[in-house]
Write an enzyme that holds these catalytic residues in place. Structure first.
Site, PDB file in Angstrom:
ATOM      1  N   GLY A  15      12.285  40.670 -18.224  1.00 35.81           N
ATOM      2  CA  GLY A  15      11.396  41.248 -17.225  1.00 35.81           C
ATOM      3  C   GLY A  15      11.779  40.953 -15.782  1.00 35.81           C
ATOM      4  O   GLY A  15      11.652  41.799 -14.908  1.00 35.81           O
TER       5      GLY A  15
ATOM      6  N   GLU B 265      10.607  35.103 -11.341  1.00 36.17           N
ATOM      7  CA  GLU B 265       9.850  35.601 -12.494  1.00 36.17           C
ATOM      8  C   GLU B 265       9.137  36.906 -12.159  1.00 36.17           C
ATOM      9  O   GLU B 265       8.699  37.101 -11.022  1.00 36.17           O
ATOM     10  CB  GLU B 265       8.797  34.559 -12.904  1.00 36.17           C
ATOM     11  CG  GLU B 265       9.185  33.740 -14.114  1.00 36.17           C
ATOM     12  CD  GLU B 265       8.998  34.480 -15.442  1.00 36.17           C
ATOM     13  OE1 GLU B 265       9.264  35.689 -15.523  1.00 36.17           O
ATOM     14  OE2 GLU B 265       8.577  33.810 -16.408  1.00 36.17           O
TER      15      GLU B 265
ATOM     16  N   ASP C  29       1.547  34.313 -15.952  1.00 40.70           N
ATOM     17  CA  ASP C  29       0.269  34.578 -16.600  1.00 40.70           C
ATOM     18  C   ASP C  29      -0.389  33.217 -16.889  1.00 40.70           C
ATOM     19  O   ASP C  29      -0.959  32.609 -15.995  1.00 40.70           O
ATOM     20  CB  ASP C  29       0.575  35.397 -17.868  1.00 40.70           C
ATOM     21  CG  ASP C  29      -0.649  35.921 -18.581  1.00 40.70           C
ATOM     22  OD1 ASP C  29      -1.646  36.187 -17.921  1.00 40.70           O
ATOM     23  OD2 ASP C  29      -0.602  36.077 -19.816  1.00 40.70           O
TER      24      ASP C  29
ATOM     25  N   PHE D 210      -3.485  44.127 -18.368  1.00 43.36           N
ATOM     26  CA  PHE D 210      -2.107  44.195 -18.840  1.00 43.36           C
ATOM     27  C   PHE D 210      -1.344  45.182 -17.967  1.00 43.36           C
ATOM     28  O   PHE D 210      -1.807  46.288 -17.717  1.00 43.36           O
ATOM     29  CB  PHE D 210      -2.053  44.605 -20.316  1.00 43.36           C
ATOM     30  CG  PHE D 210      -0.699  44.382 -20.908  1.00 43.36           C
ATOM     31  CD1 PHE D 210      -0.279  43.108 -21.249  1.00 43.36           C
ATOM     32  CD2 PHE D 210       0.168  45.446 -21.103  1.00 43.36           C
ATOM     33  CE1 PHE D 210       0.988  42.883 -21.771  1.00 43.36           C
ATOM     34  CE2 PHE D 210       1.444  45.236 -21.629  1.00 43.36           C
ATOM     35  CZ  PHE D 210       1.849  43.954 -21.963  1.00 43.36           C
TER      36      PHE D 210
ATOM     37  N   ARG E 118      10.006  49.365 -19.200  1.00 44.57           N
ATOM     38  CA  ARG E 118      10.561  48.525 -18.136  1.00 44.57           C
ATOM     39  C   ARG E 118      11.106  49.361 -16.978  1.00 44.57           C
ATOM     40  O   ARG E 118      11.235  48.889 -15.861  1.00 44.57           O
ATOM     41  CB  ARG E 118      11.689  47.652 -18.687  1.00 44.57           C
ATOM     42  CG  ARG E 118      11.251  46.628 -19.736  1.00 44.57           C
ATOM     43  CD  ARG E 118      12.391  45.627 -19.988  1.00 44.57           C
ATOM     44  NE  ARG E 118      12.202  44.853 -21.195  1.00 44.57           N
ATOM     45  CZ  ARG E 118      11.490  43.729 -21.281  1.00 44.57           C
ATOM     46  NH1 ARG E 118      10.909  43.259 -20.212  1.00 44.57           N
ATOM     47  NH2 ARG E 118      11.383  43.071 -22.419  1.00 44.57           N
TER      48      ARG E 118
HETATM   49  P1  IMP Z   1       2.974  33.044 -19.454  1.00 43.92           P
HETATM   50  O1  IMP Z   1       3.740  31.995 -20.197  1.00 43.92           O
HETATM   51  O2  IMP Z   1       1.625  33.281 -20.066  1.00 43.92           O
HETATM   52  O3  IMP Z   1       2.862  32.765 -17.984  1.00 43.92           O
HETATM   53  O4  IMP Z   1       3.731  34.400 -19.711  1.00 43.92           O
HETATM   54  C1  IMP Z   1       4.655  34.921 -18.845  1.00 43.92           C
HETATM   55  C2  IMP Z   1       5.416  36.048 -19.508  1.00 43.92           C
HETATM   56  O5  IMP Z   1       4.557  36.845 -20.344  1.00 43.92           O
HETATM   57  C3  IMP Z   1       5.956  36.976 -18.446  1.00 43.92           C
HETATM   58  O6  IMP Z   1       7.230  36.589 -18.009  1.00 43.92           O
HETATM   59  C4  IMP Z   1       5.940  38.306 -19.165  1.00 43.92           C
HETATM   60  O7  IMP Z   1       7.154  38.488 -19.885  1.00 43.92           O
HETATM   61  C5  IMP Z   1       4.789  38.215 -20.143  1.00 43.92           C
HETATM   62  N1  IMP Z   1       3.576  38.849 -19.599  1.00 43.92           N
HETATM   63  C6  IMP Z   1       2.451  38.239 -19.174  1.00 43.92           C
HETATM   64  N2  IMP Z   1       1.535  39.120 -18.738  1.00 43.92           N
HETATM   65  C7  IMP Z   1       2.098  40.340 -18.901  1.00 43.92           C
HETATM   66  C8  IMP Z   1       1.646  41.683 -18.617  1.00 43.92           C
HETATM   67  O8  IMP Z   1       0.530  41.951 -18.135  1.00 43.92           O
HETATM   68  N3  IMP Z   1       2.529  42.672 -18.937  1.00 43.92           N
HETATM   69  C9  IMP Z   1       3.748  42.459 -19.480  1.00 43.92           C
HETATM   70  N4  IMP Z   1       4.225  41.227 -19.735  1.00 43.92           N
HETATM   71  C10 IMP Z   1       3.397  40.176 -19.460  1.00 43.92           C
HETATM   72 MG    MG Z   2       7.544  40.477 -21.809  1.00 46.20          MG
END
Ligand code: IMP
Ligand code: MG
Length: 221
Positions: free
Chosen positions: A42, A97, A101, A150, A163
């Protein structure tokens, strides 16, 4: 009928914000040569645009992490699938990044990188879904505050799709997309229906519409 998705951050807003981030990074790292580490996949789209706004002798490297989760949930349990090519010991590391999230992925990554003794380590994230944060994290450079929806596009995927959408879309009803993963294909091919979900080629501003847009706030530096 409400649209499946709407533009949350348009391509022109993204471009302008990245210009600002690039300027801030250029100023802060003056006289240094940071290595920008992107998390596949991403973050790669953001990295590609960001580096061209940084006027410093930087280098880039990639890391790939696999998460044990479904199409939309990040669970925090991670494994390094591809490691860096460079030794970051004694370097200024900037982790780039797409979205933070829960912060679990990034906090794991940072702990791994810290063990390699970089001189500094900072984070640059295009989107900050701060309301969902579990692992506390300092994000030095942040593009936009992201509401708890999302999002897809600009490198962000749903089950490896979407993407290449140039804008960042907010998915209004994730259950619709789960039931039909190809539902947003018109946004890719340019055939999205007219109205709030329209992605006309002439669009230059992001348009925040519908329930998702209400109450979103933009990060002010
Ligand atoms: P975290 O570990 O929960 O912070 O997740 C981060 C990763 O989850 C990001 O680098 C994304 O690849 C994926 N992610 C989190 N939220 C979204 C979203 O709303 N859309 C798409 N990918 C997401
Ligand atoms: Mg992803």
């Amino acid at each position: 009928m409400s649209p499946i998705a709407s533009v949350l951050f348009g391509r022109e807003d993204i471009r302008r914000r990245i210009e600002e981030l690039g300027r801030a990074i250029t100023g802060d790292y003056e006289g240094r040569a940071p290595v920008l580490v992107s998390v596949l996949k991403g973050g790669s789209v953001f990295l590609a645009d960001l580096i061209r706004e940084i006027r410093l002798p930087i280098s880039i490297d990639y890391m790939s992490i696999s998460r044990y989760g479904g199409a939309t949930e990040s669970m925090g349990r991670v494994r390094i699938v591809k490691d860096l090519d460079q030794d970051v010991g004694g370097r200024d590391v900037l982790v780039v990044e797409d979205i933070v999230d829960t912060g679990l992925t990034l906090s794991y990554l940072i702990s791994v990188l810290e063990s390699r003794r970089p001189t500094t380590i900072e984070v640059c994230a295009l989107l900050d879904k701060s309301v969902r944060r579990i692992a506390p994290l300092e994000i030095r450079y942040r593009g936009f505050e992201c509401p708890d929806v999302f999002v897809v596009g600009y490198g962000l995927d749903f089950d490896e799709r979407y993407r290449n959408i140039p804008d960042i879309l907010a998915v209004q009803d994730l259950s619709v997309l789960i039931a039909d993963p190809d539902a947003l294909t018109p946004f890719v091919t340019g055939g999205a229906p007219a109205g709030p979900a329209d992605l006309g080629a002439e669009r230059s501003e992001s348009q925040v519409v519908g329930p998702v847009g209400e109450g979103y706030s933009r990060f002010e530096p």
